[in-house]
Every structure is written in structure tokens, then in C-alpha cells.
Design a protein around this motif. Sequence first.
Motif, PDB file in Angstrom:
ATOM      1  N   ALA A 132      39.914  48.439  42.855  1.00 34.27           N
ATOM      2  CA  ALA A 132      41.064  49.054  43.992  1.00 34.27           C
ATOM      3  C   ALA A 132      40.846  50.941  43.572  1.00 34.27           C
ATOM      4  N   GLN A 133      40.435  51.177  42.723  1.00 34.08           N
ATOM      5  CA  GLN A 133      39.854  52.965  42.071  1.00 34.08           C
ATOM      6  C   GLN A 133      38.679  53.007  42.493  1.00 34.08           C
ATOM      7  N   CYS A 134      37.679  52.398  42.760  1.00 33.73           N
ATOM      8  CA  CYS A 134      36.621  52.823  42.427  1.00 33.73           C
ATOM      9  C   CYS A 134      35.924  53.275  43.819  1.00 33.73           C
ATOM     10  N   SER A 135      34.865  54.648  43.419  1.00 33.47           N
ATOM     11  CA  SER A 135      35.090  55.808  44.485  1.00 33.47           C
ATOM     12  C   SER A 135      33.720  55.097  44.654  1.00 33.47           C
ATOM     13  N   GLY A 136      33.308  55.223  45.949  1.00 30.17           N
ATOM     14  CA  GLY A 136      32.056  55.245  46.660  1.00 30.17           C
ATOM     15  C   GLY A 136      32.212  53.525  47.771  1.00 30.17           C
ATOM     16  N   ILE A 137      33.457  53.029  47.995  1.00 24.40           N
ATOM     17  CA  ILE A 137      33.249  52.102  48.534  1.00 24.40           C
ATOM     18  C   ILE A 137      34.821  51.640  49.564  1.00 24.40           C
ATOM     19  N   SER A 138      34.315  51.961  50.141  1.00 23.34           N
ATOM     20  CA  SER A 138      35.581  51.909  51.224  1.00 23.34           C
ATOM     21  C   SER A 138      36.663  50.317  51.398  1.00 23.34           C
ATOM     22  N   LEU A 139      37.278  50.632  51.302  1.00 27.25           N
ATOM     23  CA  LEU A 139      38.624  49.541  51.174  1.00 27.25           C
ATOM     24  C   LEU A 139      38.297  48.332  52.132  1.00 27.25           C
ATOM     25  N   ARG A 140      37.810  48.344  53.478  1.00 22.61           N
ATOM     26  CA  ARG A 140      37.116  47.166  54.125  1.00 22.61           C
ATOM     27  C   ARG A 140      35.523  46.738  53.609  1.00 22.61           C
ATOM     28  N   GLN A 141      35.154  47.565  52.929  1.00 18.71           N
ATOM     29  CA  GLN A 141      33.634  47.016  52.063  1.00 18.71           C
ATOM     30  C   GLN A 141      34.070  45.777  50.581  1.00 18.71           C
ATOM     31  N   LYS A 142      34.895  46.664  50.079  1.00 23.81           N
ATOM     32  CA  LYS A 142      36.188  46.327  49.453  1.00 23.81           C
ATOM     33  C   LYS A 142      36.539  44.184  49.803  1.00 23.81           C
ATOM     34  N   LEU A 143      36.797  44.439  50.535  1.00 22.31           N
ATOM     35  CA  LEU A 143      37.597  43.322  51.198  1.00 22.31           C
ATOM     36  C   LEU A 143      36.218  42.675  51.629  1.00 22.31           C
ATOM     37  N   ALA A 144      35.348  42.653  52.006  1.00 20.24           N
ATOM     38  CA  ALA A 144      34.126  41.774  52.438  1.00 20.24           C
ATOM     39  C   ALA A 144      33.969  41.794  51.253  1.00 20.24           C
ATOM     40  N   LEU A 145      33.498  42.383  50.119  1.00 20.33           N
ATOM     41  CA  LEU A 145      32.680  41.630  48.699  1.00 20.33           C
ATOM     42  C   LEU A 145      34.155  40.080  48.342  1.00 20.33           C
ATOM     43  N   LEU A 146      35.350  40.665  48.719  1.00 14.85           N
ATOM     44  CA  LEU A 146      35.993  39.275  48.615  1.00 14.85           C
ATOM     45  C   LEU A 146      36.123  38.205  49.025  1.00 14.85           C
ATOM     46  N   GLU A 147      35.305  38.104  49.481  1.00 17.43           N
ATOM     47  CA  GLU A 147      34.890  37.024  50.420  1.00 17.43           C
ATOM     48  C   GLU A 147      33.890  36.438  49.839  1.00 17.43           C
ATOM     49  N   GLN A 148      33.069  37.102  49.023  1.00 11.94           N
ATOM     50  CA  GLN A 148      31.691  36.697  48.595  1.00 11.94           C
ATOM     51  C   GLN A 148      32.344  35.903  47.199  1.00 11.94           C
ATOM     52  N   PHE A 149      32.921  37.019  46.418  1.00 11.01           N
ATOM     53  CA  PHE A 149      33.039  36.870  44.829  1.00 11.01           C
ATOM     54  C   PHE A 149      34.610  36.142  44.650  1.00 11.01           C
ATOM     55  N   ARG A 150      34.867  36.052  43.623  1.00 14.20           N
ATOM     56  CA  ARG A 150      36.127  35.333  43.174  1.00 14.20           C
ATOM     57  C   ARG A 150      37.557  35.935  43.032  1.00 14.20           C
ATOM     58  N   ASP A 151      36.797  36.862  41.882  1.00 16.77           N
ATOM     59  CA  ASP A 151      37.654  38.124  42.118  1.00 16.77           C
ATOM     60  C   ASP A 151      36.863  39.514  41.193  1.00 16.77           C
ATOM     61  N   PRO A 152      37.853  40.942  41.211  1.00 19.74           N
ATOM     62  CA  PRO A 152      37.149  41.431  40.654  1.00 19.74           C
ATOM     63  C   PRO A 152      36.153  41.102  39.303  1.00 19.74           C
ATOM     64  N   GLU A 153      36.525  40.305  38.537  1.00 15.67           N
ATOM     65  CA  GLU A 153      36.351  40.215  36.784  1.00 15.67           C
ATOM     66  C   GLU A 153      34.264  39.094  37.287  1.00 15.67           C
ATOM     67  N   GLU A 154      34.751  38.995  38.055  1.00 15.51           N
ATOM     68  CA  GLU A 154      33.254  38.111  38.517  1.00 15.51           C
ATOM     69  C   GLU A 154      32.521  39.675  38.950  1.00 15.51           C
ATOM     70  N   LEU A 155      32.938  40.042  40.153  1.00 17.18           N
ATOM     71  CA  LEU A 155      31.903  41.679  40.640  1.00 17.18           C
ATOM     72  C   LEU A 155      31.933  42.273  38.899  1.00 17.18           C
ATOM     73  N   TYR A 156      33.034  42.119  38.649  1.00 12.50           N
ATOM     74  CA  TYR A 156      32.143  43.008  37.473  1.00 12.50           C
ATOM     75  C   TYR A 156      31.166  42.822  36.679  1.00 12.50           C
ATOM     76  N   TYR A 157      31.415  41.474  36.149  1.00  9.36           N
ATOM     77  CA  TYR A 157      29.862  41.653  34.757  1.00  9.36           C
ATOM     78  C   TYR A 157      28.599  40.423  35.976  1.00  9.36           C
ATOM     79  N   THR A 158      29.129  40.296  37.211  1.00  9.00           N
ATOM     80  CA  THR A 158      27.898  40.228  37.896  1.00  9.00           C
ATOM     81  C   THR A 158      26.396  41.288  37.817  1.00  9.00           C
ATOM     82  N   GLY A 159      25.577  40.935  37.730  1.00  5.15           N
ATOM     83  CA  GLY A 159      24.245  42.374  37.594  1.00  5.15           C
ATOM     84  C   GLY A 159      23.679  42.641  39.083  1.00  5.15           C
ATOM     85  N   ALA A 160      23.373  43.641  38.654  1.00  4.02           N
ATOM     86  CA  ALA A 160      22.719  44.400  40.013  1.00  4.02           C
ATOM     87  C   ALA A 160      22.017  43.567  40.814  1.00  4.02           C
ATOM     88  N   ASP A 161      21.081  42.913  40.234  1.00  5.37           N
ATOM     89  CA  ASP A 161      19.336  41.940  41.008  1.00  5.37           C
ATOM     90  C   ASP A 161      20.560  41.186  41.776  1.00  5.37           C
TER      91      ASP A 161
END
Length: 288
Positions: A132-161
Motif C-alpha cells: 500500500a505504501q509503495c511509491s511510484g505505483i498508482s492505486l489503480r495499478q496496484k489493484l490491477a496487479l492483484l488481479e494477476q497475483f494472489r496477494d502482496p506476498e506473491e508480488l514481493y517474492y516474484t522476480g523482475a523477469d
Amino acid sequence: EIPVVLLEGCADPYSHKVVRSSMGAVFRTPPIQTTWQAVQAAGIPVAVTALSDRAEDIRRADLTSMAVVIGSEGRGVRPEIMQHAHRELIIPMNPRCESLNAAVAAATVMWQMKGYKERRETEMLILWIWYAQCSGISLRQKLALLEQFRDPEELYYTGADTLSGCEGVDQGILEALQNKNLTPAEHILEECARQRIHLLTYRDAGYPAKLKNIDGPPLVLYYKGRLPEFDRNPMIGVVGTRKASVYGMTVAKRMGYQIAQCGGILVSGLASGIDGAAMGGALTAGQP
């Protein structure tokens, strides 16, 4: 609460001896009585306590969504249960101890299960705050990413590639997600605990459905006290000037009181003037 389940062949939990020895705990945590066949039919993953080389130290075991079977003190876990167990666990003991009785083993397992659950909840809250505190990502973009990932934990541990191949992920989002520093989030959670502030995340079952329907629902809600039933009760906003007259303040406070008394939820930004007076009236009624 960690439920206690008794399979066939266990002692009667309401016998006078058990009731006395449990010191009333049997009434505070009523046990569930069922059969091994019913557990199998429900598809519940099962771990067993065992003295074997394959057994995993219970202190390092993930016991999420799993039942742990404690055998009898003389014979251990029944062979048919051992045969279908998903995992074997061992409780470390002092070398001078020969064994643990079933009651002590069960208490140790439940303590470990509860502690693991609390640690996992804390870890997940920290990651939600981080996201929620990640700067550089809009709230709309964060919600869109949660449609592709289960939760922030999965996002945190997913590699850049992997992230770079996801829809809508640009270089700015990649750079923002590479900041893995959780210290600020940990400090926020510590401060919330100190001030007795509760958190509710976007994926929690208690998150208001009405709030999810707005254009930018917050990923984390912070609240004190008791959450009202947002989805069952009418929500009414009261707004007005900051420089209100005495009459206006009186009417706003009365209006807030009457809304709360009738079961409504008053919504306000708590600005000085009319907004704050209306909320003060609602609180006078003893309602949110």
C-alpha cells in the motif's frame, strides 16, 4: 481458536475424571467427536506425531490448514492413520525425558499451531502495508496487479523477469517493486499495535463490499474500536461549512445523533465545523 477433534476410541471428554483434570477447559473449547473415515472424506491434510528419522521438527513446520494427530501414550498413532499421513512431526525433548504424555503433546502442538498462525498473520499485514505504501505505483495499478497475483506476498517474492512479462507492468512499476525494505511497514504495524489500531486488508472477508465498488478502494483500512456492518446498514454523509453558526452546529449534531439512533452509519471527513459536529452527535448516540 484451534479446534480439538476426538476420533473413535478416545476417552470420553465429559467423564468426571477428564472434566476434573481439564479444570473446565473442556467447556471453554468443546471438542468435536468424529471418525477417521469422516476426516478422510473431508480431504483434510493430516500430519502425525512420530518418533522416526523422517519426522520434521514441529518448530519449523508449516501447519496451516492441517490437522495434527496425537496417538495414545502406549501405542502411538494407529497404523491406518500413519499410512495416510501427509507428514510426520516430532516434538524436541530434553535428552533426560523419556516421553511426553498425550495431553502435553497435544498442548504443545496447539501452542505451535497458534503461534505459527499469528506469525503468518503479522507477516502478511507487513506485506500489505509495504504494498500500500509503495511509491511510484498508482492505486489503480496496484489493484490491477492483484488481479494477476494472489496477494502482496506473491508480488514481493516474484522476480523482475516474471513481473516484466505481466500485463500493464512498466519500468516504473518494476523499479518500485524492487524496493524490498520492510522496515517502514514494520514500524507502522508496531505503532498500530501500540495505539490499538486494527487493520483490514483488501482481500479480508470483512472488507466492505460497498467500499470495493468505489473507483479507488484503499488496500488497507485502519480503524479503532468496532467496525460497523457497512454492507447491511444505510450510509449517510453529512458535510457542511467549516465556519458554521451556532444554529448550524446544533442542527448538525442533532442530525448525526438521529441518524445513528435509527441504525444509519454516518460518513464524515471529520473536518471542523458541520462535519465534526455531525460525527460528534453520532458518537453521542453510542453508534459509529
